[in-house]
Design a protein around this motif. Structure first.
Motif, PDB file in Angstrom:
ATOM      1  N   ALA A  47       0.873  -1.102   0.065  1.00 31.04           N
ATOM      2  CA  ALA A  47      -0.031   0.081  -0.009  1.00 31.04           C
ATOM      3  C   ALA A  47       0.849   1.252  -0.056  1.00 31.04           C
ATOM      4  O   ALA A  47       2.107   0.993  -0.048  1.00 31.04           O
ATOM      5  CB  ALA A  47      -1.013  -0.064   1.376  1.00 31.04           C
ATOM      6  N   ALA A  48       0.176   2.384  -0.014  1.00 33.74           N
ATOM      7  CA  ALA A  48       1.167   3.487  -0.086  1.00 33.74           C
ATOM      8  C   ALA A  48       1.933   3.691   1.097  1.00 33.74           C
ATOM      9  O   ALA A  48       2.964   4.593   0.920  1.00 33.74           O
ATOM     10  CB  ALA A  48       0.197   4.923  -0.344  1.00 33.74           C
ATOM     11  N   LEU A  92      11.064  -7.113  -6.953  1.00 34.34           N
ATOM     12  CA  LEU A  92      10.325  -5.884  -6.944  1.00 34.34           C
ATOM     13  C   LEU A  92       9.462  -5.685  -5.855  1.00 34.34           C
ATOM     14  O   LEU A  92       8.787  -6.631  -5.370  1.00 34.34           O
ATOM     15  CB  LEU A  92       9.818  -5.513  -8.282  1.00 34.34           C
ATOM     16  N   VAL A  93       9.405  -4.392  -5.543  1.00 37.94           N
ATOM     17  CA  VAL A  93       8.351  -3.931  -4.678  1.00 37.94           C
ATOM     18  C   VAL A  93       7.286  -2.829  -5.405  1.00 37.94           C
ATOM     19  O   VAL A  93       7.926  -2.211  -6.186  1.00 37.94           O
ATOM     20  CB  VAL A  93       8.617  -3.394  -3.418  1.00 37.94           C
ATOM     21  N   ALA A  94       5.916  -2.959  -5.551  1.00 35.48           N
ATOM     22  CA  ALA A  94       5.408  -2.249  -6.254  1.00 35.48           C
ATOM     23  C   ALA A  94       3.906  -1.863  -5.516  1.00 35.48           C
ATOM     24  O   ALA A  94       3.677  -2.506  -4.865  1.00 35.48           O
ATOM     25  CB  ALA A  94       4.838  -2.968  -7.738  1.00 35.48           C
ATOM     26  N   ARG A  95       3.469  -0.589  -5.756  1.00 31.27           N
ATOM     27  CA  ARG A  95       2.391  -0.029  -5.288  1.00 31.27           C
ATOM     28  C   ARG A  95       1.426  -0.184  -6.523  1.00 31.27           C
ATOM     29  O   ARG A  95       1.365   0.691  -7.462  1.00 31.27           O
ATOM     30  CB  ARG A  95       2.787   1.453  -4.899  1.00 31.27           C
ATOM     31  N   GLY A 147       3.368   1.366   2.788  1.00 36.27           N
ATOM     32  CA  GLY A 147       4.584   0.520   2.647  1.00 36.27           C
ATOM     33  C   GLY A 147       3.816  -0.775   3.669  1.00 36.27           C
ATOM     34  O   GLY A 147       4.776  -1.818   3.163  1.00 36.27           O
ATOM     35  N   SER A 148       2.637  -0.841   3.754  1.00 36.87           N
ATOM     36  CA  SER A 148       1.997  -1.887   4.511  1.00 36.87           C
ATOM     37  C   SER A 148       1.723  -2.766   3.340  1.00 36.87           C
ATOM     38  O   SER A 148       1.425  -2.513   2.471  1.00 36.87           O
ATOM     39  CB  SER A 148       0.933  -1.486   5.229  1.00 36.87           C
ATOM     40  N   PRO A 149       1.311  -4.219   4.024  1.00 40.92           N
ATOM     41  CA  PRO A 149       0.772  -5.216   2.919  1.00 40.92           C
ATOM     42  C   PRO A 149      -0.433  -4.711   2.269  1.00 40.92           C
ATOM     43  O   PRO A 149      -1.386  -4.431   2.863  1.00 40.92           O
ATOM     44  CB  PRO A 149       0.750  -6.342   3.584  1.00 40.92           C
ATOM     45  N   TRP A 150      -0.328  -5.072   0.801  1.00 44.41           N
ATOM     46  CA  TRP A 150      -1.752  -4.435   0.098  1.00 44.41           C
ATOM     47  C   TRP A 150      -2.677  -5.511   0.297  1.00 44.41           C
ATOM     48  O   TRP A 150      -2.480  -6.879   0.187  1.00 44.41           O
ATOM     49  CB  TRP A 150      -1.590  -4.690  -1.395  1.00 44.41           C
ATOM     50  N   THR A 151      -3.963  -5.098   0.634  1.00 52.29           N
ATOM     51  CA  THR A 151      -4.984  -6.095   1.113  1.00 52.29           C
ATOM     52  C   THR A 151      -6.385  -6.355   0.051  1.00 52.29           C
ATOM     53  O   THR A 151      -6.993  -7.248   0.436  1.00 52.29           O
ATOM     54  CB  THR A 151      -5.657  -5.667   2.514  1.00 52.29           C
ATOM     55  N   ALA A 152      -5.915  -5.545  -0.938  1.00 56.73           N
ATOM     56  CA  ALA A 152      -7.166  -5.640  -1.906  1.00 56.73           C
ATOM     57  C   ALA A 152      -6.994  -6.525  -3.187  1.00 56.73           C
ATOM     58  O   ALA A 152      -7.986  -6.342  -4.054  1.00 56.73           O
ATOM     59  CB  ALA A 152      -7.474  -4.235  -2.324  1.00 56.73           C
ATOM     60  N   ALA A 163      -2.528  -3.346 -11.788  1.00 59.99           N
ATOM     61  CA  ALA A 163      -1.781  -2.561 -12.473  1.00 59.99           C
ATOM     62  C   ALA A 163      -0.947  -1.722 -11.262  1.00 59.99           C
ATOM     63  O   ALA A 163      -1.476  -1.384 -10.287  1.00 59.99           O
ATOM     64  CB  ALA A 163      -2.574  -1.471 -13.250  1.00 59.99           C
ATOM     65  N   ALA A 164       0.262  -1.664 -11.224  1.00 58.67           N
ATOM     66  CA  ALA A 164       1.150  -1.128 -10.334  1.00 58.67           C
ATOM     67  C   ALA A 164       2.302  -0.406 -10.701  1.00 58.67           C
ATOM     68  O   ALA A 164       2.576  -0.439 -11.945  1.00 58.67           O
ATOM     69  CB  ALA A 164       1.450  -2.082  -9.440  1.00 58.67           C
ATOM     70  N   VAL A 165       2.836   0.359  -9.833  1.00 59.01           N
ATOM     71  CA  VAL A 165       4.255   1.153 -10.156  1.00 59.01           C
ATOM     72  C   VAL A 165       5.440   0.575  -9.304  1.00 59.01           C
ATOM     73  O   VAL A 165       5.047   0.454  -7.904  1.00 59.01           O
ATOM     74  CB  VAL A 165       4.077   2.626  -9.895  1.00 59.01           C
ATOM     75  N   VAL A 166       6.339   0.271  -9.770  1.00 56.41           N
ATOM     76  CA  VAL A 166       7.734  -0.261  -9.067  1.00 56.41           C
ATOM     77  C   VAL A 166       8.183   0.699  -8.099  1.00 56.41           C
ATOM     78  O   VAL A 166       8.376   1.959  -8.493  1.00 56.41           O
ATOM     79  CB  VAL A 166       8.748  -0.946  -9.992  1.00 56.41           C
ATOM     80  N   VAL A 167       8.155   0.590  -6.752  1.00 51.12           N
ATOM     81  CA  VAL A 167       8.804   1.487  -5.775  1.00 51.12           C
ATOM     82  C   VAL A 167       9.902   1.282  -5.031  1.00 51.12           C
ATOM     83  O   VAL A 167      10.849   2.057  -4.737  1.00 51.12           O
ATOM     84  CB  VAL A 167       7.508   1.904  -4.912  1.00 51.12           C
ATOM     85  N   ALA A 168      10.451  -0.018  -5.495  1.00 49.57           N
ATOM     86  CA  ALA A 168      11.789  -0.537  -4.816  1.00 49.57           C
ATOM     87  C   ALA A 168      12.159  -1.937  -5.278  1.00 49.57           C
ATOM     88  O   ALA A 168      11.268  -2.487  -5.848  1.00 49.57           O
ATOM     89  CB  ALA A 168      11.506  -0.491  -3.230  1.00 49.57           C
TER      90      ALA A 168
END
Length: 481
Positions: A442-443, A469-472, A445-450, A458-463
């Motif tokens: 999630a925005a 990779l980690v993506a939001r 940094g916590s685990p995405w739950t949806a 659809a996501a954007v790589v943040v790390a």
């Protein structure tokens, strides 16, 4: 059913499981509850052969005081060594070759009943190797030999109502499934024994591939992973070397299928039209699994392969001209007979310039019956290991750098599992099991739950974390189920 080795073996196991189920067997997950343990072995390299033997021995231990009555070896190791494996491994109750696959249920029933099975050797199959690709399909049929993935059609009442005539039972309920394009290989790389036990290249008919794809789509599969020993050769024995370019859009159009991925491309056969089809066909992942094996022209010639750094880099540039963010993976062999320090430097320089997402590094070892086993200029085990360590360290650094370059990219992530750390899956540039993964957060940094397994997010790589990779997710509304 225990499966070792590559995705092609996974398909074979699922076909065997379907035939066994049709023949009255019930598949169980706990080997202690099984009457028979079937081990689908790998015979590609020495480490894989050892893993196969160790697994067979572990399965045989279950017979002491437990329910299992028989341990049966199938797959590449069984096909490759046949009677020799049976003699050296008496703990296995039977060693079955590819010709036993169509009647696998009857074979296992007889083995459990105590009948002895006489394993074959693949000598008859080798007689097909010199035949031209155009004539080979008919020759295989006339020979009576069974080729995995090309078994005779089953009666309609035994096949899935909407699926392929060859029964297949899914062993993994995930959203990705391998789909076999062909079996065997016509190339004669000096280090590889695959043609000696998998036979020459035989394409499956497009209608059969599409039928199986439709069945997999109805089973909830979202991504089809096309597998073979050499996917760039698909169709050449059917008279159309460009058949894969035609087939890809038809596979993408299958109901339920979101993505199609092609594996194992031979660089020397990767033509411009195929690059365009993979890079630009909607629904086909821009993913290029290119088997370079080395970069030094001198080493490649001894391998009976083609190429050099310039031609390989030109190929990669063509790929990236069509799809700048395409995923590219490869494998290389180091310590090949006659490989000099200069050859190794050429390879390392190429890897630095190539910017591959993932590279598998293998140390050379002799394989029975291969031309390379008789070559001069062999390196000792310690030297091969040192070269593997050197190239592996370089590759790990380059892989991490390439993953970092993807920070900020937009990706579509196919969710394959969800745990306490949130959903995890693969972006288009990440192949199943052999490449990195992408975790969704999630925005904050916590685990995405949806998201659930099977969602395409659809996501954007943040790390990046090594190759992973980690993506939001960009918008919950863009998640497709």
């Amino acid at each position: 059913m225990v499966t070792l080795g590559c995705a092609r073996n996974e398909v074979d196991s699922e076909e065997l499981a379907g035939r066994l189920e049709a023949g009255g067997f019930v598949l169980v997950e706990d080997p202690d509850q099984a009457d028979t343990v079937v081990v689908n072995t790998c015979g590609f390299v020495e480490s894989a052969k050892k893993d196969s033997v160790d697994t067979l021995l572990a399965a045989a231990d279950l017979k002491d005081g437990g329910r299992p009555q028989a341990v049966v070896a199938v797959g590449c190791l069984a096909e490759r060594y046949g009677a020799d494996l049976a003699e050296s491994l008496p703990e296995a109750d039977a060693v079955l070759g590819f010709d036993d696959y169509p009647d696998i249920a009857a074979r296992l029933q007889a083995i459990v009943a105590g009948e002895a099975h006489h394993p074959h050797t693949p000598a008859d199959r080798r007689k097909l190797l010199p035949i031209s690709p155009v004539e080979r399909g008919a020759a295989v049929a006339a020979s009576g030999l069974s080729v995995p993935g090309h078994a005779p059609d089953l009666p309609l009442d035994l096949a899935p109502a909407s699926g392929p005539r060859a029964v297949r039972r899914r062993l993994d309920g995930g959203p990705t499934a391998p789909l076999k394009l062909a079996s065997g290989c016509d190339r004669r790389c000096t280090f590889c024994a695959i043609p000696s036990f998998r036979g020459s290249f035989v394409s499956r008919r497009p209608a059969d591939v599409l039928a199986e794809a439709r069945w997999l789509g109805e089973q909830g599969v979202k991504e089809l992973f096309l597998v073979s020993e050499n996917s760039t050769s698909y169709g050449k024995d059917l008279g159309d070397v460009k058949l894969l370019e035609t087939l890809l859009p038809e596979l993408v159009a299958v109901d339920g299928v979101e993505r199609v991925r092609v594996s194992y491309l031979q660089p020397a056969e990767t033509r411009p039209g195929l690059i365009r089809a993979i890079a630009a066909t909607p629904g086909v992942t821009p993913y290029f699994d290119l088997s370079f094996q080395h970069a030094s022209n001198a080493v490649l010639r001894r391998m009976r392969r083609f190429g050099d750094p310039e031609s390989f880099l030109t190929l990669l540039q063509r790929v990236r001209d069509h799809a700048p963010t395409a995923g590219v993976r490869s494998n290389v062999i180091v310590g090949f007979p006659g490989e000099t320090e200069e050859d190794l430097e050429i390879l390392c320089d190429f890897l630095e310039a190539a910017r591959l997402d993932v590279t598998g590094v293998f140390g050379y070892s002799d394989e029975d019956g291969t031309e390379a086993a008789g070559l001069d200029g062999k390196h000792g085990d310690d030297e091969v290991r040192a070269r593997v360590d050197h190239v592996t360290a370089l590759v790990e650094e380059l892989t991490s750098q390439r993953a970092e370059e993807r920070v900020g990219e937009s990706v579509d992530v196919l969710v394959e599992r969800v745990d306490e750390d949130g959903p995890e899956g693969r972006a288009a540039h990440q192949g199943p099991e052999v490449d990195g993964t992408t975790r969704l957060v999630a925005a904050d940094g916590s685990p995405w739950t949806a998201s659930a397994v099977g969602d395409l997010v659809a996501a954007v790589v943040v790390a990046s974390e090594g190759a992973d990779l980690v993506a939001r997710p960009t918008d919950a509304e863009e998640t497709r189920r």
